[in-house]
Design a protein around this motif. Structure first.
Motif, mmCIF file in Angstrom:
data_model
loop_
_atom_site.group_PDB
_atom_site.id
_atom_site.type_symbol
_atom_site.label_atom_id
_atom_site.label_comp_id
_atom_site.label_asym_id
_atom_site.label_seq_id
_atom_site.Cartn_x
_atom_site.Cartn_y
_atom_site.Cartn_z
ATOM 1 N N LYS A 77 -11.418 -63.055 -24.308
ATOM 2 C CA LYS A 77 -12.750 -62.892 -24.867
ATOM 3 C C LYS A 77 -13.171 -61.437 -24.831
ATOM 4 O O LYS A 77 -12.807 -60.690 -23.927
ATOM 5 C CB LYS A 77 -13.759 -63.723 -24.068
ATOM 6 C CG LYS A 77 -13.575 -65.214 -24.186
ATOM 7 C CD LYS A 77 -14.633 -65.951 -23.412
ATOM 8 C CE LYS A 77 -14.567 -65.642 -21.922
ATOM 9 N NZ LYS A 77 -15.550 -66.433 -21.147
ATOM 10 N N SER A 78 -13.955 -61.040 -25.828
ATOM 11 C CA SER A 78 -14.556 -59.712 -25.823
ATOM 12 C C SER A 78 -15.773 -59.725 -24.903
ATOM 13 O O SER A 78 -16.261 -60.778 -24.490
ATOM 14 C CB SER A 78 -14.978 -59.302 -27.227
ATOM 15 O OG SER A 78 -16.030 -60.138 -27.679
ATOM 16 N N ASP A 122 -8.496 -58.544 -26.691
ATOM 17 C CA ASP A 122 -9.609 -59.289 -27.291
ATOM 18 C C ASP A 122 -9.570 -59.199 -28.810
ATOM 19 O O ASP A 122 -10.499 -59.652 -29.488
ATOM 20 C CB ASP A 122 -10.952 -58.783 -26.758
ATOM 21 C CG ASP A 122 -11.292 -57.373 -27.213
ATOM 22 O OD1 ASP A 122 -10.408 -56.692 -27.783
ATOM 23 O OD2 ASP A 122 -12.432 -56.921 -26.980
#
Length: 327
Positions: A77-78, A122
């Motif tokens: 995930k960012s 990400d």
């Protein structure tokens, strides 16, 4: 085992709506044809392997070519995604799943923008291409891309997507180290990508003959100050091209490491003369982070082949010391 493989195969499917616009480079349009433009002034961004870096580069009008590394790995995930969903964290599960796949030799992994030994990012290949496309469709400062392939499987997936969307443009470079070069030998464990596998992959996809093949040599330590690109190195490259019947429409750019290339003009001339009889040929000069070499010798190399045939992909502080003006 069959159940695991079936699940892994199901996860390999991803979809990308991506059509690359033409005429990406304003400063040197149609630059791959050679002989008519100044390739040395093309500007590059390197290792654009995260969402944040890609956003910065797309917003920078001075950057014309975006280089990023394509690897199998874990899509994480960012920071923005973590803020939106702070309680949901699948990174540990993905890491365990990735380790299980490796142990069981299961082929599926995410296709991400990462440079080994990094195995997570990400930014997926799908997102990378989509964001570049969105930028180019809206901006008059369009950007080309260079995908540095670290594994043969992501290459095949990328080419499949390109075929589906009729995407074939010389402003797209597909790069891989396919031959052992200076400082390397065939007995070391860190081997280049198999040249036959890499070049054969393009034969499986029609309509990609305008994509630039960026095929180079895997090189060793920069401490080998006397190493050069030998006749054997260039003969192996010529043999790989000839043996694999590379489509004659492909532009070819040979990435050469400056620290070795400055001492290799005779053999690189032989390579250029041999391959350019059939293909549009250029060189892309690059450098390692700790490499030291004479700027005067690099200028001599560039002048020898000429500005229309040499990309200069080195740090700005080095590049600023060169005379890259036409005429």
């Amino acid at each position: 085992m069959d159940t695991i493989n079936k699940r892994a195969n199901m996860l390999t499917i991803f979809v990308l709506t991506f059509i690359m616009p033409t005429n990406l480079i304003d400063a040197a349009s149609d630059y791959s044809n050679g002989g008519s433009t100044n390739l040395a002034i093309i500007t590059w961004a390197h290792a654009v392997n995260s969402q944040a870096l890609l956003e910065q580069v797309l917003a920078n009008a001075k950057v014309q070519m975006i280089e990023a590394d394509v690897s199998p790995g874990i899509l994480k995930k960012s920071c923005a995604q973590e803020t939106e969903n702070p309680t949901l964290d699948t990174s540990i599960i993905k890491t365990i799943w990735f380790q299980i796949q490796s142990a069981l030799n299961v082929q599926y992994r995410d296709v991400v923008m990462a440079h080994p030994p990094d195995t997570s990012s990400d930014l997926s290949l799908e997102d990378f291409l989509s964001k570049v496309y969105d930028h180019n469709s809206k901006s008059n400062k369009k950007k080309g891309i260079k995908l540095d392939i670290k594994d043969i499987d992501p290459l095949k997936r990328a080419l499949s997507l390109i075929k589906q969307k009729n995407f074939a443009d010389a402003n797209t470079f597909i790069n891989a180290d396919v031959i052992c070069g200076p400082g390397m030998n065939e007995f070391l464990p860190d081997k280049p990508i198999d040249a036959k596998e890499f070049l054969d992959a393009f034969e499986d996809f029609d309509g990609l003959s305008n994509v630039t093949l960026s095929i180079g040599w895997k090189t060793g330590s920069s401490q080998m100050q006397t190493a050069v690109y030998t006749q054997y190195h260039v003969d192996q490259m010529i043999k790989a091209i000839n043996d694999n019947n590379v489509d004659k429409s492909h532009p070819i750019s040979f990435p050469v490491r400056a620290i070795y290339a400055v001492r290799s003009i005779p053999t690189l001339k032989y390579l250029f003369d041999s391959v350019s009889k059939v293909y549009k040929v250029t060189f892309t000069i690059w450098t390692g982070s700790n490499d030291t070499f004479s700027i005067l010798e690099l200028q001599k190399l560039i002048n020898f082949f000429g500005l229309p045939y040499v990309y200069v992909d080195i740090p700005d502080e080095m590049k600023s010391k060169l005379n890259l003006k036409s005429g």
